[in-house]
Design a protein around this motif. Structure first.
Motif, mmCIF file in Angstrom:
data_model
loop_
_atom_site.group_PDB
_atom_site.id
_atom_site.type_symbol
_atom_site.label_atom_id
_atom_site.label_comp_id
_atom_site.label_asym_id
_atom_site.label_seq_id
_atom_site.Cartn_x
_atom_site.Cartn_y
_atom_site.Cartn_z
ATOM 1 N N GLY A 37 0.812 -1.217 0.000
ATOM 2 C CA GLY A 37 0.000 0.000 0.000
ATOM 3 C C GLY A 37 0.847 1.268 0.000
ATOM 4 N N ARG A 38 2.146 1.126 -0.209
ATOM 5 C CA ARG A 38 3.028 2.304 -0.184
ATOM 6 C C ARG A 38 3.139 2.945 -1.567
ATOM 7 N N PRO A 39 3.367 4.261 -1.616
ATOM 8 C CA PRO A 39 3.579 4.893 -2.916
ATOM 9 C C PRO A 39 4.898 4.433 -3.534
ATOM 10 N N ILE A 40 4.877 4.195 -4.837
ATOM 11 C CA ILE A 40 6.081 3.781 -5.553
ATOM 12 C C ILE A 40 6.181 4.628 -6.824
ATOM 13 N N TRP A 41 7.333 5.253 -7.039
ATOM 14 C CA TRP A 41 7.543 6.095 -8.223
ATOM 15 C C TRP A 41 8.258 5.288 -9.298
ATOM 16 N N PHE A 42 7.650 5.212 -10.475
ATOM 17 C CA PHE A 42 8.268 4.497 -11.599
ATOM 18 C C PHE A 42 8.894 5.502 -12.556
ATOM 19 N N LEU A 43 10.159 5.263 -12.888
ATOM 20 C CA LEU A 43 10.848 6.097 -13.880
ATOM 21 C C LEU A 43 10.983 5.274 -15.153
ATOM 22 N N THR A 44 10.591 5.842 -16.289
ATOM 23 C CA THR A 44 10.620 5.042 -17.522
ATOM 24 C C THR A 44 11.477 5.658 -18.631
ATOM 25 N N ARG A 45 11.980 6.908 -18.425
ATOM 26 C CA ARG A 45 12.872 7.466 -19.455
ATOM 27 C C ARG A 45 14.304 7.053 -19.159
ATOM 28 N N TYR A 46 15.055 6.816 -20.235
ATOM 29 C CA TYR A 46 16.441 6.366 -20.085
ATOM 30 C C TYR A 46 17.240 7.313 -19.192
ATOM 31 N N ASP A 47 17.211 8.620 -19.522
ATOM 32 C CA ASP A 47 18.051 9.570 -18.772
ATOM 33 C C ASP A 47 17.678 9.593 -17.290
ATOM 34 N N ASP A 48 16.396 9.526 -16.994
ATOM 35 C CA ASP A 48 15.972 9.526 -15.582
ATOM 36 C C ASP A 48 16.433 8.244 -14.882
ATOM 37 N N CYS A 49 16.322 7.108 -15.580
ATOM 38 C CA CYS A 49 16.725 5.834 -14.950
ATOM 39 C C CYS A 49 18.218 5.838 -14.644
ATOM 40 N N VAL A 50 19.026 6.279 -15.623
ATOM 41 C CA VAL A 50 20.476 6.303 -15.390
ATOM 42 C C VAL A 50 20.798 7.259 -14.241
ATOM 43 N N ALA A 51 20.165 8.441 -14.268
ATOM 44 C CA ALA A 51 20.437 9.425 -13.209
ATOM 45 C C ALA A 51 20.059 8.839 -11.848
ATOM 46 N N ALA A 52 18.925 8.157 -11.766
ATOM 47 C CA ALA A 52 18.472 7.608 -10.481
ATOM 48 C C ALA A 52 19.422 6.521 -9.978
ATOM 49 N N LEU A 53 19.889 5.671 -10.904
ATOM 50 C CA LEU A 53 20.778 4.577 -10.493
ATOM 51 C C LEU A 53 22.116 5.131 -9.980
ATOM 52 N N ARG A 54 22.428 6.361 -10.376
ATOM 53 C CA ARG A 54 23.709 6.961 -9.944
ATOM 54 C C ARG A 54 23.524 8.017 -8.851
#
Ligand code: HEM
Length: 401
Positions: A37-54
């Motif tokens: 029941g917790r909020p979860i943010w999904f990132l689907t653009r390449y640049d956002d995913c790479v930035a988030a992983l780093r």
């Protein structure tokens, strides 16, 4: 805001349509986890995913960053006999992450892995020899599963005879039903098994990875027993389930794109770019593991509040048309190919050199051995694992000659 249901099992056979819509309509999208029941943010653009992983503002160690109340609620959800298995490098931040990763990193360098090539090729050849005379096979059970399991078991020094049990434990521990007695029991059996393996190796050391890790544990402050257990668990799980999916999903993708299969047959030198393309096109890991926002962070003009969960969707990033021209086309010669099937940043897959080598050996061996490979059932009848984290098919029945 647009509404999506990434957990809906009807997306399992083809999640790409869903992720395309998310990437276009709401590339930073807030959903509600069905179990917690917790909020979860999904990132689907390449640049956002790479930035988030780093991004070091996103991470794993909630104790160090979040309120006591939230930590307690989270710990209550995780409490149970399987909790120790989570104390592995993938679920901790530096400095623990750095320490744990360094202990095994040297075993997984491209150079160390290259030495395994003859042995991996021999395992692949033996598995295919066992299929001699058969005109129907299940690629998953007969080849894609036993190959990586045999490799990682041999590296660790764990008896391969136990592979059927591993498969069941991993299946139930990873995919539940979450919180069920069945899952708890499988987890406890797996932990007891790993503890026995550790104990027997302690009394009879050998030249294997398990002995090396035990030695690190005995040196005290470098690895405690729970960390040792969690490390072996992570290597066993990460070391096979993912590569099973690379071989299974990859073979299926080639069968559905016969021109690309024919190119790979005709030009074996395309194997290196071919494996990268299969990783991009139908990657084994659908989404990266979740990260917590340790402070408010801004992605694509949207503020993700402190204390909420962020999930970079690798499958979506790897088909982002901003980075990959004609992303829904399989092209075994695609180059450059900056896919993030192995993640990015500090948790970049440790086993990537091994997975790449196993993939290349597996596809080459299959194409060499069988002149004809065809799906024995309609694509629509294939059963996918009910898991949006690890994406793979349960069985792949093939007609071969
Ligand atoms: C095609 C096969 C594979 C794929 C697609 C894959 C993918 C990934 C991804 C995406 C991550 C990062 C997850 C995240 O950041 O949340 C990861 C981490 C990891 N993988 Fe793999 N993996 C594969 C095979 C392997 C193999 C063969 C091993 C070796 C035993 C392995 C060991 C690990 C480990 C230990 C981590 C954690 C690294 C860390 O936290 O620093 N993986 N993998």
């Amino acid at each position: 805001m647009a509404s999506f249901d990434p957990w809906d099992r009807t997306h399992l056979p083809d999640p790409h349509a869903l992720y395309r819509a998310m990437r276009t309509d709401a590339p930073v999208w807030r959903g509600i986890g069905p179990v917690t029941g917790r909020p979860i943010w999904f990132l689907t653009r390449y640049d956002d995913c790479v930035a988030a992983l780093r991004d070091s503002r996103l991470g794993k160690d909630l104790e160090r960053h979040l309120d006591a109340e939230q930590v307690a609620a989270e710990r209550a959800l995780e409490a149970g006999p399987l909790e120790p298995l989570g104390r592995n490098m993938l679920f901790v931040d530096p400095p623990d992450h750095t320490r744990l990763r360094r202990l095994v990193a040297k075993e997984f360098t491209p150079r160390a892995i290259a030495d395994l090539e003859p042995r991996i090729a021999a395992i692949a050849a033996d598995l295919l020899d066992d299929l001699a005379g058969r005109t129907q096979i299940d690629l998953v059970a007969d080849f894609a599963h036993p190959l990586p399991v045999t490799v990682i078991s041999e590296m660790l020094g764990i008896p391969i005879e136990d592979r059927v049990r591993f498969r069941r434990w991993v299946d139930v521990v990873l995919r539940g039903p979450v919180g069920s007695d069945q899952q708890t029991l499988a987890g406890m059996e797996f932990i007891a098994y790993l503890n026995d393996a550790i104990e027997s190796r302690r009394s009879a050391p050998r030249n294997d990875l398990l002995t090396a890790l035990i030695n690190a544990e005995e040196e005290g402050d470098r690895l405690d027993h729970t960390e040792l257990l969690a490390m072996v668990f992570l290597l066993l799980v990460a070391g096979h389930e993912t590569t099973v999916n690379l071989i299974g999903n990859g073979t299926l993708a080639l069968l559905r794109n016969p021109d690309e299969l024919a190119r790979l047959r005709a030009e074996p030198s395309l194997m290196a770019t071919g494996v990268e393309e299969l990783l991009r096109y139908e990657g084994p890991v659908g989404v990266a593991t979740s990260r917590w926002a340790f402070e408010d962070v801004d992605y694509g003009g949207v503020t993700i509040p402190r204390g909420e969960i962020v999930i970079p969707v690798l499958l979506a990033a790897n088909r982002d048309p901003e980075v990959f021209p004609d992303p829904d086309r399989l092209d075994v010669s695609r180059d450059p190919n900056r896919h993030i099937a192995f993640g990015s940043g500090i948790h970049l897959c440790l086993g990537a050199p091994l997975a790449r080598l196993e993939g290349a050996i597996a596809f080459s061996a299959l194409l060499d051995r069988f002149e004809q490979i065809e799906l024995a059932v309609p694509v629509g009848d294939l059963e996918w694992n009910e898991d949006f984290f690890l994406r793979g098919i349960r069985t792949l029945p093939l007609d071969v000659a």
